[in-house]
Design a protein around this motif. Sequence first.
Motif, mmCIF file in Angstrom:
data_model
loop_
_atom_site.group_PDB
_atom_site.id
_atom_site.type_symbol
_atom_site.label_atom_id
_atom_site.label_comp_id
_atom_site.label_asym_id
_atom_site.label_seq_id
_atom_site.Cartn_x
_atom_site.Cartn_y
_atom_site.Cartn_z
ATOM 1 N N HIS A 7 0.343 13.285 -9.507
ATOM 2 C CA HIS A 7 0.030 14.661 -9.101
ATOM 3 C C HIS A 7 1.310 15.454 -8.831
ATOM 4 O O HIS A 7 1.499 16.546 -9.367
ATOM 5 C CB HIS A 7 -0.851 14.638 -7.841
ATOM 6 C CG HIS A 7 -1.049 15.990 -7.240
ATOM 7 N ND1 HIS A 7 -1.811 16.971 -7.845
ATOM 8 C CD2 HIS A 7 -0.548 16.548 -6.109
ATOM 9 C CE1 HIS A 7 -1.787 18.059 -7.096
ATOM 10 N NE2 HIS A 7 -1.027 17.832 -6.052
ATOM 11 N N GLU A 8 2.208 14.876 -8.034
ATOM 12 C CA GLU A 8 3.406 15.605 -7.595
ATOM 13 C C GLU A 8 4.352 15.903 -8.755
ATOM 14 O O GLU A 8 4.882 16.996 -8.857
ATOM 15 C CB GLU A 8 4.174 14.763 -6.552
ATOM 16 C CG GLU A 8 3.444 14.562 -5.237
ATOM 17 C CD GLU A 8 3.564 15.774 -4.324
ATOM 18 O OE1 GLU A 8 4.198 16.764 -4.728
ATOM 19 O OE2 GLU A 8 3.013 15.721 -3.211
ATOM 20 N N ILE A 31 -5.494 4.104 -0.671
ATOM 21 C CA ILE A 31 -6.432 5.233 -0.768
ATOM 22 C C ILE A 31 -6.529 5.953 0.585
ATOM 23 O O ILE A 31 -6.556 7.178 0.641
ATOM 24 C CB ILE A 31 -7.812 4.753 -1.271
ATOM 25 C CG1 ILE A 31 -7.681 4.411 -2.762
ATOM 26 C CG2 ILE A 31 -8.897 5.815 -1.043
ATOM 27 C CD1 ILE A 31 -8.912 3.863 -3.405
ATOM 28 N N ARG A 32 -6.527 5.191 1.649
ATOM 29 C CA ARG A 32 -6.591 5.817 2.987
ATOM 30 C C ARG A 32 -5.358 6.705 3.215
ATOM 31 O O ARG A 32 -5.471 7.831 3.691
ATOM 32 C CB ARG A 32 -6.715 4.728 4.059
ATOM 33 C CG ARG A 32 -7.224 5.261 5.369
ATOM 34 C CD ARG A 32 -7.625 4.157 6.331
ATOM 35 N NE ARG A 32 -8.848 3.477 5.957
ATOM 36 C CZ ARG A 32 -8.964 2.189 5.653
ATOM 37 N NH1 ARG A 32 -7.891 1.412 5.679
ATOM 38 N NH2 ARG A 32 -10.115 1.667 5.324
ATOM 39 N N GLU A 38 -2.993 12.323 3.098
ATOM 40 C CA GLU A 38 -1.920 13.225 2.662
ATOM 41 C C GLU A 38 -2.365 14.258 1.645
ATOM 42 O O GLU A 38 -1.732 15.298 1.497
ATOM 43 C CB GLU A 38 -0.762 12.412 2.067
ATOM 44 C CG GLU A 38 0.112 11.839 3.147
ATOM 45 C CD GLU A 38 1.365 11.189 2.605
ATOM 46 O OE1 GLU A 38 1.879 11.625 1.555
ATOM 47 O OE2 GLU A 38 1.814 10.219 3.239
ATOM 48 N N TYR A 39 -3.430 13.992 0.918
ATOM 49 C CA TYR A 39 -3.819 14.894 -0.178
ATOM 50 C C TYR A 39 -5.297 15.286 -0.080
ATOM 51 O O TYR A 39 -6.106 14.910 -0.933
ATOM 52 C CB TYR A 39 -3.546 14.234 -1.537
ATOM 53 C CG TYR A 39 -2.087 13.987 -1.806
ATOM 54 C CD1 TYR A 39 -1.273 14.995 -2.323
ATOM 55 C CD2 TYR A 39 -1.514 12.755 -1.518
ATOM 56 C CE1 TYR A 39 0.073 14.771 -2.555
ATOM 57 C CE2 TYR A 39 -0.166 12.520 -1.741
ATOM 58 C CZ TYR A 39 0.619 13.529 -2.265
ATOM 59 O OH TYR A 39 1.948 13.311 -2.491
ATOM 60 N N PRO A 40 -5.652 16.065 0.943
ATOM 61 C CA PRO A 40 -7.069 16.446 1.068
ATOM 62 C C PRO A 40 -7.562 17.309 -0.093
ATOM 63 O O PRO A 40 -8.762 17.345 -0.359
ATOM 64 C CB PRO A 40 -7.113 17.208 2.400
ATOM 65 C CG PRO A 40 -5.710 17.621 2.684
ATOM 66 C CD PRO A 40 -4.840 16.581 2.055
ATOM 67 N N ARG A 41 -6.638 17.990 -0.812
ATOM 68 C CA ARG A 41 -7.060 18.931 -1.867
ATOM 69 C C ARG A 41 -7.088 18.294 -3.256
ATOM 70 O O ARG A 41 -7.458 18.942 -4.228
ATOM 71 C CB ARG A 41 -6.107 20.128 -1.902
ATOM 72 C CG ARG A 41 -6.060 20.953 -0.624
ATOM 73 C CD ARG A 41 -4.878 21.919 -0.632
ATOM 74 N NE ARG A 41 -4.954 22.899 -1.708
ATOM 75 C CZ ARG A 41 -4.245 22.854 -2.837
ATOM 76 N NH1 ARG A 41 -3.402 21.875 -3.048
ATOM 77 N NH2 ARG A 41 -4.385 23.795 -3.756
ATOM 78 N N VAL A 42 -6.596 17.059 -3.349
ATOM 79 C CA VAL A 42 -6.472 16.425 -4.670
ATOM 80 C C VAL A 42 -7.576 15.369 -4.820
ATOM 81 O O VAL A 42 -7.946 14.720 -3.850
ATOM 82 C CB VAL A 42 -5.080 15.768 -4.819
ATOM 83 C CG1 VAL A 42 -4.914 15.132 -6.191
ATOM 84 C CG2 VAL A 42 -3.981 16.795 -4.574
ATOM 85 N N ALA A 62 0.814 -1.224 0.000
ATOM 86 C CA ALA A 62 0.000 0.000 0.000
ATOM 87 C C ALA A 62 0.843 1.268 0.000
ATOM 88 O O ALA A 62 0.540 2.228 -0.708
ATOM 89 C CB ALA A 62 -0.933 -0.006 1.203
ATOM 90 N N LYS A 63 1.925 1.271 0.795
ATOM 91 C CA LYS A 63 2.746 2.496 0.896
ATOM 92 C C LYS A 63 3.406 2.820 -0.427
ATOM 93 O O LYS A 63 3.374 3.951 -0.906
ATOM 94 C CB LYS A 63 3.820 2.319 1.972
ATOM 95 C CG LYS A 63 3.396 2.922 3.290
ATOM 96 C CD LYS A 63 4.566 3.004 4.253
ATOM 97 C CE LYS A 63 3.970 3.146 5.645
ATOM 98 N NZ LYS A 63 4.703 2.395 6.652
#
Length: 348
Positions: free
Chosen positions: A70-71, A138-139, A144-148, A59-60
Amino acid sequence: MALQKGKVMSEWMTPKRRFLSALFGGRVDRIPVGNPTSVATIELMEETGAFFPEVHLDAKKMAILAAAGHEILGFDTIMPYFSVQVEAPVLGCEINWGDKETMPDCITHPFKEAEDIVVPTEEELLKVHSIRAVVDAIRILREEYPRVAIIGKAMGPWTLAYHGYGVQNFLMDTLLNPERVRNSLEKLQEISVMFANLQVRAGADAICFPDHATGDLVSPEMYRDFLVPLHKRIVTRIGAPVILHVCGDTLNRAQYIAEEHFDCFHYDTKTDVAELKKILNKKVSLAGGINNPEVLLFGTPDDVKKQAHFAVKAGVEILAPECAIPLTTPNKNLRAIVEAAKEIQIGR
Ligand SMILES: [Zn+2]
């Protein structure tokens, strides 16, 4: 929608708002760039240190490689399911998870009858390693990415039937034993819905729903009879917007797709997008527009941008590669989609 080239606009939406608004056919500050299907590349694996095949079950590492979309590429979305095989172990298939340069593959197809299909409980489903990895990724990403925009993915029952029976056997059945096909799809939809909702609960903003009832193999009438009633029910059972993904030329079934009430259709550039838009009209948004084998893999950033402009002019709401990209796709071509999205002025 009036277009002007050249000027870079100011952005006032978060990637998540931009993507979700476009998904629902709403206002946006600029055209969003999304990936309902994988944008993992060997270049991204090398930059992040998260490689195939480990990322499929860890998962990681899965979250790290997915976040690179995204990054590093600048997409508005993150989607952590890189293949089409995550659910196959649930069906009892053996999987070859491949290596750094290959996608996983299903090597056994255990179903003979619809009775062979065992629908697991949610707890049993979560115990399957590959399923657990996606839900946990996904969790992690949500945290880590509340805005994406985080996109989850759950295969539709048609694709699951290909895994369980093998493509040839299942397609033969559509002619020889339609009853078995119907019974199988009914049971398999439970796995699709359950996996989708596990991802929604873990934090997914939308679910990509690939159901590979592809043009060359499945007639429009088969699509209408076997899948439309089922898809209509599935959409109402998933707790997030749903993006249908079907590869190939889908124009001859677009009228049926328009009836299913998906929020968005992730289409293949083999489909005439102007005609597709006419049929789907405002009922379903469109994602896609960038060709994989010719443009993203072997084209130049300029070729990519030309296609992006063409797609938006045709009415595509979300720019995206048309399907999971070849792993050797150069990052600069993927970044060019984002550059184009920033250049395209939209008149609303
Ligand atoms: Zn596809």
